[in-house]
Design an enzyme around this catalytic site. Structure first.
Site, short mmCIF file in Angstrom:
data_model
loop_
_atom_site.label_atom_id
_atom_site.label_comp_id
_atom_site.label_asym_id
_atom_site.label_seq_id
_atom_site.Cartn_x
_atom_site.Cartn_y
_atom_site.Cartn_z
CB CYS A 121 -0.93 -0.01 1.22
SG CYS A 121 -2.35 1.12 1.04
CB CYS A 123 -1.88 4.77 3.56
SG CYS A 123 -1.77 3.19 4.41
CB CYS A 131 -4.52 3.93 -0.13
SG CYS A 131 -4.80 3.60 1.63
CE LYS A 196 -7.77 -1.42 4.62
NZ LYS A 196 -6.42 -1.01 4.13
NE ARG A 206 -6.63 4.75 9.64
CZ ARG A 206 -7.88 5.06 9.33
NH1 ARG A 206 -8.50 6.03 9.98
NH2 ARG A 206 -8.52 4.40 8.39
NE ARG A 218 -6.39 5.80 4.62
CZ ARG A 218 -5.51 5.45 5.56
NH1 ARG A 218 -5.79 4.47 6.39
NH2 ARG A 218 -4.35 6.07 5.66
CD GLU A 234 -14.71 -3.97 -3.70
OE1 GLU A 234 -13.68 -4.43 -4.21
OE2 GLU A 234 -14.98 -2.75 -3.72
CE LYS A 249 -7.11 -3.69 8.18
NZ LYS A 249 -5.89 -3.07 7.63
CB SER A 275 -5.07 -1.93 15.57
OG SER A 275 -5.90 -1.00 14.88
CE1 TYR A 314 -0.91 -5.48 14.50
CE2 TYR A 314 -3.30 -5.66 14.70
CZ TYR A 314 -2.18 -5.19 14.05
OH TYR A 314 -2.33 -4.41 12.92
#
Length: 326
Positions: A121, A123, A131, A196, A206, A218, A234, A249, A275, A314
């Site tokens: 990406c 961004c 992006c 997404k 971020r 976005r 998609e 996501k 996150s 994570y």
């Protein structure tokens, strides 16, 4: 006493070993993909304040991080880079000596058995945080595709095993597939961020990737959280364009979408446990409001039950340790 006729479902729940015997969904270390944030400099380990337990690490500390993953049995990582310099076109994303390219080379040299996935990406690399290329406040779709293809080729030249484009430009899989094939990398798979959403769950990321938009949002390229059928359109486009994996996501609030994708497409489905989902549990656990181990394993199990073959999370290191203790 009158004999009642009913099913005794509890027969299969009466002990730990019985419950394990009939368990339908299982978590394993190889299910997890661990995200890594790499930064320029030396001897730097910057804690991400909004993501307890997650750090940005400099290249000289990367080996220690990878060794820990290998020792735990985690087989895959996805690499995000935080460059020292940014510009309007994100040129550090496709520079052969960009931070992600350097990290990939190092990981593959020292740990060739690890599967290294490159987030593809712009961004993190643009000074505006979007992006794609911007002209008069508008994100330009088609000119951005060329830069994404260049980025993917550069990442594969550095040693990436899988390309994971996350930008949500129309045609991004087709452009990257063409670019890889033309460069002689027809065997490299694409793990597409096929579905997404423009989600509020991305905030802590971020902070980690320094990728917040400097204006607007976005929503013109990421999906409306209210839409379900759009997700299938998609994903269908990405399959037709040559995707090899399909990412959904975020994961937790979109388990229904994950099941739809799994039911409709015969490709591996990847859940991105993002996150915000991570940080909410960490904050609640630190306050003693939830049992972190139990809630994390329940959450990850729900993603596999909904259709995920792999999970970007994570929590991966903690989850593997807990699974080994069970």
């Amino acid at each position: 006493m009158t004999l009642l006729q009913f099913n005794r479902h509890r027969r299969l729940r009466r002990s730990d070993s019985m419950r394990a015997l009939v368990r339908e969904t299982h978590l394993q270390p190889e299910d997890f993909i661990y995200p890594i944030f790499v930064i320029e400099g030396k001897n730097k380990r910057n804690a991400v304040q909004s993501m307890p337990g997650v750090d940005q690490v400099s290249l000289d500390l990367l080996s220690r991080e990878m060794q820990e993953l290998v020792d735990l049995g985690i087989q895959s990582v996805i690499v995000f880079g935080v460059p020292a310099e940014k510009d309007a076109v994100g040129s550090q994303a496709y520079h052969d000596h960009g931070i992600v390219q350097k990290a990939i080379r190092q990981i593959k040299e020292e740990f060739p058995e690890l599967v290294v996935i490159a987030d593809t990406c712009l961004c993190q690399y643009t000074d505006h945080g979007h992006c794609g290329i911007i002209e008069e406040g508008k994100i330009l779709n088609d000119p951005t595709l060329d830069l994404l293809a260049r980025t993917a080729v550069s990442q594969v030249r550095a040693g990436a095993d899988i390309i994971a484009p996350s930008n949500m430009m129309d045609g991004f899989v087709a452009a990257i597939r063409h670019g890889l094939d033309e460069a002689g990398f027809e065997d490299i798979p694409i793990m597409s961020y096929a579905v997404k959403y423009a989600s509020a769950f991305y905030g802590p990321f971020r902070d980690a990737a320094h990728s917040s938009p400097q204006f607007g949002d976005r929503k013109t390229y990421q999906m409306d959280p209210a839409n379900r059928l759009e997700a299938l359109r998609e994903a269908e486009s990405d399959v037709a364009e040559g995707a090899d994996f399909l990412i959904v996501k975020p994961a937790l609030s979109y388990l229904d979408i994950m099941r739809d994708v799994k039911n409709n497409f015969n490709l591996p489905v990847v859940a991105y446990n993002v996150s915000g989902e991570y940080s909410m549990i960490k904050a609640a656990a630190q306050n003693g409001w939830v049992n972190e181990k139990e809630i994390v394993l329940e959450k990850l199990t729900s993603m596999k039950r909904a259709g995920a073959d792999l999970i970007i999370t994570y929590h991966a290191k903690d989850a593997v340790r807990w699974l080994k203790d069970n």
